[in-house]
Design an enzyme around this catalytic site. Structure first.
Site, short mmCIF file in Angstrom:
data_model
loop_
_atom_site.label_atom_id
_atom_site.label_comp_id
_atom_site.label_asym_id
_atom_site.label_seq_id
_atom_site.Cartn_x
_atom_site.Cartn_y
_atom_site.Cartn_z
CB SER A 532 -1.48 -0.12 1.49
OG SER A 532 -2.22 0.63 0.97
CG ASP A 617 -7.18 -2.27 -3.43
OD1 ASP A 617 -7.89 -1.18 -2.35
OD2 ASP A 617 -5.84 -2.17 -3.08
CG HIS A 652 -5.69 -2.88 0.38
ND1 HIS A 652 -4.87 -1.99 -0.47
CD2 HIS A 652 -4.78 -2.37 1.57
CE1 HIS A 652 -4.08 -1.22 -0.05
NE2 HIS A 652 -4.56 -1.15 1.32
#
Length: 679
Positions: A532, A617, A652
């Site tokens: 991320s 995501d 995610h």
């Protein structure tokens, strides 16, 4: 040999402040385009081809990881009123089973929610909410079945084991009022931002739900919660740097919420309640690491306040847990998460002592407002998940449970350390290290270095059952607590955001150079990883110093920063201005452009890289890693492997089931070991 996929180049010109950029892979953002899906699937096929020589190793790694966990296990029961709540896992099942016993742990078990049954026909399954009403008769639960973080809310009568008819979509969170029939829940907008709160009465159609709060400001997320003593419901509207709270007595759910203090840019606060007083955790008056104040509920906001807990420039207060006679204060500083206990009777505070130098300790499962004991979750690089009970009156710490590590693991075969690395500007960077005993600092050993450095998140040390598959093969595992994270409090965070973001990247590079200089490893034997915002870190440092790394794993990386932050209609963008800056302002535009990983890919040699994405995501679009991969392929001048692995049915966090998650880790470790050790 199999040739890597080549994404077509379709020119798109973008102009801002007289600067013209050309994005050849913008077309990959449209996942409704069959060509996009074909490209992602071709990348997956190519990843399979590159990784085929590691398949046996992956299976071995997976067996090792599963061999360390207690597959059939049970959490420590938590007493809540007359019930004991716990969860358990069963061998071969992906998800937890939620249970309770009434009156005594000797009584019959009641399974009130089995996530395995719920997930039976879904490749992905995640619970966003599991909340029992005050009388313990009604369960509210919210499910996501594709990783998009769009949850569907339902209600279950636990006495009758039957569902209520109402089904509510796009729910972010919720909380019960004290009447056991009123439920307040938040919903998301088209950017996945929680922005509205509704009042629902059990057994009535969702179409009749009453809108009680709405925040049209795209920079703010809305959350609804309840005080520990069950006296108040709080609606908190928060950006990254500003908060505003409305409150309502839980006994009067049909009344209107009352504003505590209007939002003021840069001022953050949250509320708890005890005995007619609000306790306020706030950064008021530039107390960046936060203080705790107390004031009467009836007084205007921030008047008649008494300071309960002073500001500390070295340690940040990150949260609190209210009890009738005590206040548990959660703090972060010097790469550890700590706990203080404040006693209301004598107005004194003390810090709970733990034996290790770096660790994570926080409250867990403490629903009982009148209790004298604090349940604590504890872990470190070397200590498995542990649950303690701390008697706040006698100050005695009791071990309730430590998770077993199977497969012959012995903690005495390893050691940990906390290094302090001096950055180029003199800042002292903490680095948590885990080694196998006998690790030689002669440049012959491999190291896996993890980094994040964003949002003020501390990334304090935690135990991983998977990590030993690297350490037992000679790796040291390290976490660089770089600026932009919160390991040293709010000042450390602010020194790595906005127009100081590059400190995050140079800190990481300085840690790498220190590890090489001190003989921990060499560039060829150094693996780095981050996900991320940590994936942004990977992208930035690999552009800046590709010669320093032997292999890179970038998970769901936020790498197309400039384009994403320039589009306010995308999920998260506007609220993220308080983290990265608004590129609609030229100063921020120029600065973000100077480090944006996707923008700054150039013709140079890059190390071997594994990049991952999730098709659904909502936080980092699959298109960012896909575009980045395509551009790297087109420009890089080396022949090192570059693979993109997209999970076509997740978001995610990757795979949702515990076994599937270990398979994903085994694949990543297989790639790393194949490069670093030739396995």
């Amino acid at each position: 040999m199999m040739d890597p996929p080549v994404a077509p180049r379709i020119e798109k010109k973008i102009e801002a402040f007289g600067d013209i950029r050309v994005d050849h892979y913008d077309w990959l953002k449209d996942k409704q385009n069959p060509e996009v899906i074909r490209y992602l699937e071709a990348e997956n096929d190519y990843a399979d081809f590159i990784l085929k020589n590691t398949r046996k190793l992956q299976k071995k790694l997976y067996r090792e990881m599963i061999g360390r966990i207690q597959e059939t296990d049970m959490s420590v029961p938590v007493k809540h009123d007359d019930y004991f709540y716990y969860s358990r896992t069963e061998k071969g099942k992906q998800y937890s089973i939620y249970c309770r016993k009434k009156g005594s742990l000797d009584h019959k078990e009641e399974i009130y929610f089995d996530a395995n049954t719920q997930a039976e026909h879904s490749d992905f399954y995640s619970l966003g909410l599991l909340s029992v009403s005050s009388n313990h008769q009604i369960l509210a639960y919210a499910e996501d079945r594709n990783g998009s973080e769009v949850y569907t809310l339902r209600f279950k009568n636990l006495e009758k084991d039957s569902l209520y008819p109402e089904v509510i979509d796009s729910v972010a969170g919720g909380v019960w009022a004290n009447d056991n029939k009123t439920f307040f829940y938040s919903t998301i907008d088209y950017t996945y931002r929680p922005w509205r709160v509704y009042r629902h009465v059990l057994g009535t159609p969702a179409s009749e739900d009453v809108l009680v709060y709405e925040d049209p400001d795209m920079a703010y997320y809305v959350d609804v919660d309840r005080s520990k003593d069950r006296q108040y419901i709080f609606i908190t509207s928060a950006s990254k740097i500003t908060t505003e709270v409305h409150y309502l007595k839980t006994s009067d759910p049909e009344k209107d919420f009352t504003l505590f203090a209007p939002r003021e840019k840069g001022k953050e606060y949250s509320l708890e309640h005890r005995d007619g007083f609000f306790y306020i955790l706030t950064n008021l008056n530039d107390q960046k690491n936060f203080i705790i104040l107390r004031q009467p509920v009836s007084a205007p906001a921030f008047t008649q306040t008494v300071t309960v807990y002073e500001h500390n420039p070295e340690v940040k207060i990150t949260g609190l847990d209210m009890f009738e006679d005590y206040l548990a204060v959660y703090k972060t500083g010097n790469a550890r998460a700590m706990i203080d206990v404040y006693t209301f009777g004598d107005k004194e505070a003390h810090t709970i002592s733990f034996p290790e130098e770096t660790y994570t300790a926080r409250g867990t499962g403490n629903p009982e407002y009148t209790s004298d004991v604090l349940r604590i979750y504890y872990t470190s690089l070397l200590t498995p998940e542990t649950v303690y009970e701390y008697n706040m009156k006698t100050r005695e710490l009791s071990l309730l449970k430590q998770k077993e590590v199977r497969g012959g693991w012995d903690r005495h075969d390893y050691t940990t350390d906390l290094l302090w690395v001096t950055a180029r500007d003199g800042a002292k960077i903490p680095v948590s290290m885990l080694y196998p005993k006998g690790f030689k600092k002669d440049g012959t050993q491999p190291v896996f270095l993890y980094g994040y450095g964003a949002y003020g998140i501390a990334m304090t040390p935690y135990f991983s059952y998977a990590r030993w598959s690297l350490v037992d093969r000679g790796f040291a595992y390290a976490v660089a607590h770089i600026r932009g994270g919160g390991a040293k409090g709010e000042y450390w965070y602010e020194d790595g955001k906005w127009l100081k973001k590059k400190n995050t990247f140079t800190d990481f590079i300085d840690v790498v150079e220190y590890l090489i200089q001190e003989g921990y490893t060499t560039p060829e034997k150094l693996a780095i990883g981050g996900g991320s915002a940590g994936g942004l870190l990977m992208g930035a440092v690999v552009n800046m110093r590709p010669d320093l790394f032997g292999v890179v794993v970038a998970s769901v990386p936020f790498v197309d920063v400039l384009n994403t932050m320039s589009d306010p209609d995308l999920p998260l963008t506007v609220t993220e201005y308080d983290e990265w800056g608004n590129p609609g302002i030229e100063t921020y535009y120029r600065y973000i452009k100077s480090y944006c990983p996707y923008t700054n890919v150039k013709a140079q040699d890059y190390p071997p890289m594994m990049i991952t994405a999730g098709l659904n995501d909502p936080r980092v679009s699959y298109a960012e890693p896909a575009k980045w991969t395509a551009k790297l392929r087109a420009l890089k001048t080396d022949h090192h492997p570059l693979i993109l692995r997209t999970n076509m049915g997740a978001g995610h966090g990757g795979a949702s089931g515990r076994y599937d998650a270990y398979k994903e880790i085994a694949e990543e470790y297989g790639f790393v070991l194949g490069i670093i050790k030739g396995e």
